[in-house]
Design an enzyme around this catalytic site. Structure first.
Site, PDB file in Angstrom:
ATOM      1  N   ASP A  92      -1.891 -15.780  25.837  1.00 22.30           N
ATOM      2  CA  ASP A  92      -0.633 -15.271  26.389  1.00 22.30           C
ATOM      3  C   ASP A  92       0.530 -15.357  25.401  1.00 22.30           C
ATOM      4  O   ASP A  92       1.678 -15.022  25.740  1.00 22.30           O
ATOM      5  CB  ASP A  92      -0.314 -15.968  27.709  1.00 22.30           C
ATOM      6  CG  ASP A  92      -1.245 -15.478  28.804  1.00 22.30           C
ATOM      7  OD1 ASP A  92      -1.596 -14.282  28.774  1.00 22.30           O
ATOM      8  OD2 ASP A  92      -1.634 -16.273  29.673  1.00 22.30           O
ATOM      9  N   ASP A 154      -6.017  -9.796  31.990  1.00 17.73           N
ATOM     10  CA  ASP A 154      -4.589  -9.934  31.679  1.00 17.73           C
ATOM     11  C   ASP A 154      -4.305  -9.653  30.199  1.00 17.73           C
ATOM     12  O   ASP A 154      -3.218  -9.221  29.818  1.00 17.73           O
ATOM     13  CB  ASP A 154      -4.096 -11.352  31.994  1.00 17.73           C
ATOM     14  CG  ASP A 154      -4.700 -11.949  33.244  1.00 17.73           C
ATOM     15  OD1 ASP A 154      -5.849 -11.593  33.566  1.00 17.73           O
ATOM     16  OD2 ASP A 154      -4.058 -12.770  33.895  1.00 17.73           O
TER      17      ASP A 154
END
Ligand code: GLY
Length: 377
Positions: A92, A154
């Site tokens: 991320d 994601d």
């Protein structure tokens, strides 16, 4: 309901007023979920660290309000303390530095920010597993946790920092890694009907696919709504940077699945396949993420198809604005109510979530004509 375009200006003005107010309270912290009306702060290494400064940049860009710029820069500078946090930083990195350093570099041309963005891209590229052609998602969450083979949908959204790094440096390595991971998404994550798996587990030594895992969705064969939204937006960005039709066609397929499964008010439940006896909270964040993705997709397809994605994106945003906004409540820090963070772990249910807020603001910014957003070329 107000007239067709008027609501967009009203929404932008409500957003600006709200953020100007909450920025005084939140300051250079990292809000994550609003509980009982107040944003709880996360540590700067948490994946959500970019969304608050990202929102501030979106409003700053239009308002030139200096106090927002200062807070966003302070948040970015705090991330300098975590960029060497090897054990905690994960894939991320893309979310975190795109909405801080890359945003600042794109808006103000700050060279330190560019350097930070490139460093972050290097760290993300280093998570690539050449055996399975995937970017490893996480580090072990606890001692003995075996997740070396986990890739998650994601990450589609994290790829833009790699494309950006190739554009900035002229070095194709970043883009090649992003495309290899994107190809893995096409091969292993997306079903023929356009539904999307959250986690795919590969053998990290041989690259062979072992299993699908439900993750934040209801089950391994359900369809986690937010993951579906990540796929729409992430693959559309892959198309923008590469011009490869396979990414566009898959983004369209996933978008059709998403749109076809929306409830009457256009704001999805947390999974598209929730059994009847399981609580079907909305996940407003999934709608908020999908909406700017659908609007971008509308710009990429032939004109005769564009209305499908544009209408859906606008309807989601209008419904979020009219039915899920916390405009009249001065005791609520969140912008958009009714997000679902992680149903299987019963975390952050039915609350405002900072990423829902961010993407809602981004979607309205796009409708206002800011069509070159931070993830883009
Ligand atoms: N990237 C984590 C989530 O969507 O919850």
């Amino acid at each position: 309901m107000v007239n067709e375009r008027e609501w967009i200006d009203e929404a932008w003005s409500d957003i600006t007023n709200k953020i100007l107010r909450t920025s005084k309270k939140i300051g250079a912290n990292f809000p994550h979920a609003s509980v009982g009306g107040e944003y709880e702060f996360a540590a700067p290494h948490w994946w959500t660290a970019g969304f608050w400064p990202g929102q501030l940049w979106l409003i700053y860009r239009d308002s030139k309000e200096e106090s927002l710029r200062k807070i966003a820069e302070e948040c970015e500078e705090q991330l300098d303390n975590v960029i060497t946090d090897y054990y905690r930083l994960d894939h991320d990195i893309g979310f975190m530095w795109t909405l801080t350093s890359i945003a600042r570099y794109k808006l103000l041309g700050d060279e330190d920010s560019k350097r930070r963005g490139l460093l972050a891209a290097n760290l993300l590229m280093a998570r690539f597993n050449v055996n399975g052609n995937y970017i490893r998602a996480w580090n072990p969450w606890f001692e003995g946790d075996e997740n070396r083979g986990y890739a998650i949908i994601d990450c589609a959204m994290n790829l833009s920092i790699l494309f950006w790094a190739s554009e900035q440096t002229g070095d194709p390595r970043f883009k090649s890694v992003a495309m290899k991971h994107a190809d893995t998404i096409l091969e292993h994550f997306i079903e023929a009907d356009g539904s999307v798996h959250h986690i795919v587990n590969f053998n990290p030594e041989t690259g062979e696919r072992i299993e699908f895992i439900g993750g934040q969705g209801y089950a391994s064969d359900s369809a986690w709504t937010r993951g579906t939204a990540w796929a729409i937006y992430g693959l559309t960005i892959c198309y923008e940077y590469t011009g490869e039709d396979k990414y566009l066609q898959t983004a369209k397929n996933v978008a059709h699945f998403f749109i076809a499964n929306l409830p009457e008010d256009y704001v999805p439940h947390w999974d598209f396949r929730i059994p009847e006896d399981v609580t079907s909270y909305r996940d407003s964040s999934a709608g908020a993420i999908a909406a700017p993705g659908l609007l971008l997709l509308a710009e990429k397809v032939p004109q005769k198809e564009a209305h499908i994605y544009k209408n859906a994106g606008e309807k989601i945003l209008q419904s979020l604005y009219e039915n899920y906004g916390a405009w009249d409540n001065p005791n609520e820090d969140g912008v958009i109510l009714h997000g679902t963070g992680h149903y299987p772990e019963q975390k952050n249910l039915n609350n405002p979530l900072i990423y829902g807020d961010y993407f809602f603001v981004e979607g309205i910014a796009r409708l206002k004509g800011y069509t070159d957003l931070f993830w883009q070329k």
